[in-house]
Design a protein around this motif. Structure first.
Motif, mmCIF file in Angstrom:
data_model
loop_
_atom_site.group_PDB
_atom_site.id
_atom_site.type_symbol
_atom_site.label_atom_id
_atom_site.label_comp_id
_atom_site.label_asym_id
_atom_site.label_seq_id
_atom_site.Cartn_x
_atom_site.Cartn_y
_atom_site.Cartn_z
ATOM 1 N N ALA A 86 0.833 -1.209 0.000
ATOM 2 C CA ALA A 86 0.000 0.000 0.000
ATOM 3 C C ALA A 86 0.867 1.258 0.000
ATOM 4 C CB ALA A 86 -0.921 -0.011 1.218
ATOM 5 N N GLU A 87 1.961 1.226 0.751
ATOM 6 C CA GLU A 87 2.841 2.405 0.782
ATOM 7 C C GLU A 87 3.495 2.634 -0.577
ATOM 8 O OE1 GLU A 87 5.468 1.697 4.072
ATOM 9 O OE2 GLU A 87 4.070 2.578 5.512
ATOM 10 N N SER A 88 3.906 1.546 -1.244
ATOM 11 C CA SER A 88 4.533 1.723 -2.563
ATOM 12 C C SER A 88 3.504 2.226 -3.573
ATOM 13 C CB SER A 88 5.190 0.426 -3.043
ATOM 14 O OG SER A 88 4.207 -0.537 -3.335
ATOM 15 N N GLU A 89 2.238 1.700 -3.469
ATOM 16 C CA GLU A 89 1.186 2.196 -4.370
ATOM 17 C C GLU A 89 0.907 3.673 -4.096
ATOM 18 O OE1 GLU A 89 -2.099 -0.401 -3.682
ATOM 19 O OE2 GLU A 89 -1.250 -2.038 -4.862
ATOM 20 N N ARG A 90 0.911 4.057 -2.819
ATOM 21 C CA ARG A 90 0.654 5.450 -2.465
ATOM 22 C C ARG A 90 1.767 6.357 -3.013
ATOM 23 N NH1 ARG A 90 0.729 6.978 3.676
ATOM 24 N NH2 ARG A 90 2.942 6.872 3.224
ATOM 25 N N SER A 91 3.032 5.904 -2.853
ATOM 26 C CA SER A 91 4.118 6.751 -3.358
ATOM 27 C C SER A 91 4.088 6.820 -4.884
ATOM 28 C CB SER A 91 5.475 6.256 -2.854
ATOM 29 O OG SER A 91 5.729 4.957 -3.319
ATOM 30 N N ALA A 92 3.687 5.707 -5.557
ATOM 31 C CA ALA A 92 3.574 5.734 -7.017
ATOM 32 C C ALA A 92 2.461 6.697 -7.430
ATOM 33 C CB ALA A 92 3.287 4.335 -7.547
ATOM 34 N N ALA A 93 1.322 6.654 -6.707
ATOM 35 C CA ALA A 93 0.216 7.566 -7.020
ATOM 36 C C ALA A 93 0.640 9.014 -6.777
ATOM 37 C CB ALA A 93 -1.002 7.218 -6.165
ATOM 38 N N ALA A 94 1.429 9.232 -5.736
ATOM 39 C CA ALA A 94 1.892 10.596 -5.456
ATOM 40 C C ALA A 94 2.811 11.082 -6.579
ATOM 41 C CB ALA A 94 2.624 10.632 -4.113
ATOM 42 N N ARG A 95 3.678 10.198 -7.097
ATOM 43 C CA ARG A 95 4.563 10.590 -8.203
ATOM 44 C C ARG A 95 3.744 10.949 -9.443
ATOM 45 N NH1 ARG A 95 7.834 6.420 -6.397
ATOM 46 N NH2 ARG A 95 7.004 4.993 -7.943
ATOM 47 N N VAL A 96 2.705 10.106 -9.735
ATOM 48 C CA VAL A 96 1.854 10.388 -10.903
ATOM 49 C C VAL A 96 1.158 11.732 -10.722
ATOM 50 C CG1 VAL A 96 -0.239 9.625 -12.107
ATOM 51 C CG2 VAL A 96 1.556 7.966 -11.543
ATOM 52 N N ALA A 97 0.643 11.968 -9.508
ATOM 53 C CA ALA A 97 -0.055 13.233 -9.246
ATOM 54 C C ALA A 97 0.896 14.410 -9.417
ATOM 55 C CB ALA A 97 -0.649 13.225 -7.840
#
Length: 109
Positions: A86-97
């Protein structure tokens, strides 16, 4: 008011305690009658059987606790893996954002 203190060497030495006389040996046990001996053996066997049963219960309880601990360890490892994912998905989503914000700012700017 100042109290006068004695130097430590002036304290009286404690009197040595007199040694206790040795306790008399316990009286020798009287031999049991055959009937008493049979009764004592029966009680010993019953006690031994009860203790063995209790020991088996303890063993079962320990086995259950060990199994519960192993399950808890597995659950904990799985939960930790889910948190990491979940943390890696969150950081990936933050990078995309952040990329989308940068692109929108570049278009607007």
């Amino acid at each position: 008011h100042v109290s006068a203190q004695l130097p430590p060497c002036a304290a009286p030495a404690p009197a040595p305690r007199p040694a206790r006389p040795p306790s008399p040996p316990p009286p020798a046990p009287k031999p049991l009658s055959p009937r008493q001996a049979a009764k004592a053996r029966k009680q010993n066997l019953a006690t031994k059987a009860r203790l063995l049963k209790d020991l088996e219960k303890v063993d079962v309880t320990v086995d259950k606790a060990v199994a519960a601990r192993a399950t808890a360890d597995k659950d904990f490892i799985a939960a930790r893996a889910r948190v990491a994912k979940a943390e890696s998905e969150r950081s990936a989503a933050a990078r995309v954002a952040e990329q989308e914000i940068a692109a929108a700012a570049a278009r607007a700017g």
